[in-house]
Design an enzyme around this catalytic site. Structure first.
Site, PDB file in Angstrom:
ATOM      1  N   LYS A  36      -1.370  -3.811  14.547  1.00  0.00           N
ATOM      2  CA  LYS A  36      -0.111  -3.845  13.792  1.00  0.00           C
ATOM      3  C   LYS A  36       0.916  -2.989  14.529  1.00  0.00           C
ATOM      4  O   LYS A  36       1.066  -1.801  14.256  1.00  0.00           O
ATOM      5  CB  LYS A  36      -0.326  -3.335  12.359  1.00  0.00           C
ATOM      6  CG  LYS A  36       0.961  -3.331  11.521  1.00  0.00           C
ATOM      7  CD  LYS A  36       0.698  -3.031  10.056  1.00  0.00           C
ATOM      8  CE  LYS A  36       2.018  -2.965   9.273  1.00  0.00           C
ATOM      9  NZ  LYS A  36       1.821  -2.870   7.810  1.00  0.00           N
ATOM     10  N   TYR A  68       5.368   6.828   4.865  1.00  0.00           N
ATOM     11  CA  TYR A  68       4.820   5.719   4.077  1.00  0.00           C
ATOM     12  C   TYR A  68       4.032   6.259   2.907  1.00  0.00           C
ATOM     13  O   TYR A  68       3.117   7.006   3.077  1.00  0.00           O
ATOM     14  CB  TYR A  68       3.941   4.845   4.981  1.00  0.00           C
ATOM     15  CG  TYR A  68       3.819   3.443   4.507  1.00  0.00           C
ATOM     16  CD1 TYR A  68       4.863   2.549   4.657  1.00  0.00           C
ATOM     17  CD2 TYR A  68       2.682   3.009   3.853  1.00  0.00           C
ATOM     18  CE1 TYR A  68       4.764   1.243   4.204  1.00  0.00           C
ATOM     19  CE2 TYR A  68       2.573   1.704   3.396  1.00  0.00           C
ATOM     20  CZ  TYR A  68       3.621   0.827   3.578  1.00  0.00           C
ATOM     21  OH  TYR A  68       3.523  -0.460   3.118  1.00  0.00           O
ATOM     22  N   SER A 104       2.745  -8.275   8.857  1.00  0.00           N
ATOM     23  CA  SER A 104       2.165  -7.379   7.856  1.00  0.00           C
ATOM     24  C   SER A 104       3.345  -6.577   7.315  1.00  0.00           C
ATOM     25  O   SER A 104       3.577  -5.446   7.717  1.00  0.00           O
ATOM     26  CB  SER A 104       1.106  -6.461   8.478  1.00  0.00           C
ATOM     27  OG  SER A 104       0.606  -5.562   7.512  1.00  0.00           O
ATOM     28  N   ASP A 160       0.817  -1.222   0.000  1.00  0.00           N
ATOM     29  CA  ASP A 160       0.000   0.000   0.000  1.00  0.00           C
ATOM     30  C   ASP A 160       0.844   1.261   0.000  1.00  0.00           C
ATOM     31  O   ASP A 160       0.396   2.321   0.438  1.00  0.00           O
ATOM     32  CB  ASP A 160      -0.925   0.011   1.216  1.00  0.00           C
ATOM     33  CG  ASP A 160      -0.151  -0.052   2.535  1.00  0.00           C
ATOM     34  OD1 ASP A 160       0.860  -0.765   2.597  1.00  0.00           O
ATOM     35  OD2 ASP A 160      -0.574   0.608   3.504  1.00  0.00           O
ATOM     36  N   GLU A 216      -2.634   0.598  13.799  1.00  0.00           N
ATOM     37  CA  GLU A 216      -1.170   0.616  13.667  1.00  0.00           C
ATOM     38  C   GLU A 216      -0.559   1.826  14.372  1.00  0.00           C
ATOM     39  O   GLU A 216      -0.434   2.901  13.780  1.00  0.00           O
ATOM     40  CB  GLU A 216      -0.754   0.628  12.185  1.00  0.00           C
ATOM     41  CG  GLU A 216       0.772   0.643  12.016  1.00  0.00           C
ATOM     42  CD  GLU A 216       1.227   0.630  10.556  1.00  0.00           C
ATOM     43  OE1 GLU A 216       2.460   0.554  10.346  1.00  0.00           O
ATOM     44  OE2 GLU A 216       0.388   0.701   9.653  1.00  0.00           O
ATOM     45  N   GLU A 254       2.733   2.926  15.185  1.00  0.00           N
ATOM     46  CA  GLU A 254       4.153   2.599  15.004  1.00  0.00           C
ATOM     47  C   GLU A 254       5.040   3.528  15.813  1.00  0.00           C
ATOM     48  O   GLU A 254       4.988   4.743  15.655  1.00  0.00           O
ATOM     49  CB  GLU A 254       4.563   2.681  13.525  1.00  0.00           C
ATOM     50  CG  GLU A 254       6.061   2.415  13.365  1.00  0.00           C
ATOM     51  CD  GLU A 254       6.553   2.322  11.933  1.00  0.00           C
ATOM     52  OE1 GLU A 254       7.765   2.049  11.755  1.00  0.00           O
ATOM     53  OE2 GLU A 254       5.759   2.517  11.003  1.00  0.00           O
ATOM     54  N   LYS A 310      -6.235  -0.096   6.800  1.00  0.00           N
ATOM     55  CA  LYS A 310      -5.058   0.222   7.614  1.00  0.00           C
ATOM     56  C   LYS A 310      -4.933   1.719   7.799  1.00  0.00           C
ATOM     57  O   LYS A 310      -5.206   2.495   6.869  1.00  0.00           O
ATOM     58  CB  LYS A 310      -3.801  -0.319   6.935  1.00  0.00           C
ATOM     59  CG  LYS A 310      -2.570  -0.257   7.828  1.00  0.00           C
ATOM     60  CD  LYS A 310      -1.284  -0.333   7.051  1.00  0.00           C
ATOM     61  CE  LYS A 310      -0.802   1.041   6.634  1.00  0.00           C
ATOM     62  NZ  LYS A 310       0.573   1.058   6.136  1.00  0.00           N
TER      63      LYS A 310
END
Length: 357
Positions: free
Chosen positions: A225, A357, A295, A30, A183, A185, A142
């Site tokens: 995630k 990202y 993932s 993605d 997620e 992170e 996500k």
């Protein structure tokens, strides 16, 4: 009411459990147009729609690879793309027993009043977008929140803002049929040790599950995630067994047993490190009420990308590389990875400072 039970509740629970099937995991494909451009430029390939489609087709049509996957996260462009022969990618994935997912956030923006911390945008119009993605065949979503470790970071403001954003996103997805991947992170950047990462990870995950509870999110229809608990990028490395112990302990303390699966992000680890560390967690003899899977984006694609180099004559070689990595990670979800998928480039660090990202 403790948890929202709407018309999609049974489907959400079934799909979340399926994605967490031991032996399977998620391919994160993605990357935004800008990010995939950086990947393509690393192999001297132009960033255009045809080349982006060619790379994704190479991955999705690798013979034998889809048996090791339960989900693939797509970027919006990819959700609507087709193979060279005209078959929609969504159909290719579904026929292979793989659920299509979709990245729904709109990237990060600076959080005013902090030292370079961020919050994630994309809530405006999200319900309508999720409805459209569901109609197009997506079944999970996500949203990436990003936190960093510093002398005074993450601030409580950043933790709370990101936890609330994740919770709002999660409930909007569930109202409209998509399983939300939560997620948060915590970037690996910095000189901190593994103890510091564990402490921050516990604070962040505790805040996330408080927010998810406050928003009445159905945990059985979600996935987490997270980052693995590791030393910072400028700190001394530790063994996979130590990473496994710290990571699983952090999750035991913060993640409710109602969550069916935890699918780790690779966070700039080399392909081999990400696989070995996951396998070590699944070998650990301790309480694990959720399945532990992957993932991975960079950690499933990097050596494949290098093997392909944008050339048609390299497709078969690149697909063999991807198959080996997918199989290795499948074995890692069962605690059975013994190494050996260390193809050329698999041990090089994929760390990018302040990764977007």
């Amino acid at each position: 009411m403790t948890a929202f039970v709407g018309k999609y509740a049974d489907e959400l629970i079934k799909n979340a459990a399926y994605i967490g099937t031991p032996g399977k995991g998620i391919l994160a494909a993605d990357e935004s147009t800008g990010t995939i451009g950086k990947r393509l430029s690393s192999i001297n390939v132009e960033n255009n729609e045809a080349n982006r489609r060619a790379l994704r087709e190479l991955l999705f049509t690798t013979p034998g690879a889809l048996q090791y996957l339960s989900g693939v996260i797509l970027f919006e462009e990819t959700l609507y793309q087709k193979t060279a022969s005209g078959k929609p990618f969504v159909e290719v994935l579904k026929e292979g027993g793989v659920l299509p997912g979709i990245k729904v956030d709109k990237g990060t923006v600076d959080l005013a009043g902090t030292n370079g911390e961020t919050t994630t945008q994309g809530l405006d119009g999200l319900a309508k977008r999720v409805q459209d993605y569901y109609a197009a065949g997506a079944r999970f979503a996500k949203w990436r929140a990003v936190l960093k470790i510093g002398p005074n970071e993450p601030s409580q403001l950043a933790i709370n803002e990101n936890a609330n954003g994740l919770a709002r996103y999660a409930i909007i997805c569930q109202e409209n049929g998509l399983v939300p991947i939560v997620e948060p992170e915590i970037l690996v950047d910095g000189p901190h040790d593994i103890e510091k990462c564990a402490e921050v990870s516990e604070r962040v995950l505790a805040a996330c599950y408080k927010a998810l509870n406050d928003h009445h999110v159905l945990l059985e229809g979600t996935l987490l995630k997270p980052n693995m608990v590791t030393p910072g990028s400028e700190s001394k490395k530790v063994s996979p067994e130590v990473i496994a112990e710290y990571t699983v302990r952090t999750l035991q303390r913060t993640v409710p047993a109602a969550v069916p699966a935890i699918v780790f992000l690779s966070g700039g680890q080399s392909e081999e490190e990400a696989t070995v560390n996951l396998s070590a967690m699944n070998r650990l003899q301790t309480k694990k009420p959720w399945s532990l899977s992957f993932s991975y984006g960079r950690a499933l694609q990097q050596s494949t990308l290098k093997a392909w180099a944008g050339k048609v004559e390299n497709v078969e070689k690149a697909q063999a590389t991807f198959l080996a990595r997918a199989k290795g990670n499948s074995e890692a979800t069962l605690g059975k990875y013994e190494g050996g998928a260390a193809i050329e480039g698999a041990t090089e660090s994929l760390h990018v400072k302040d990764y977007k990202y």
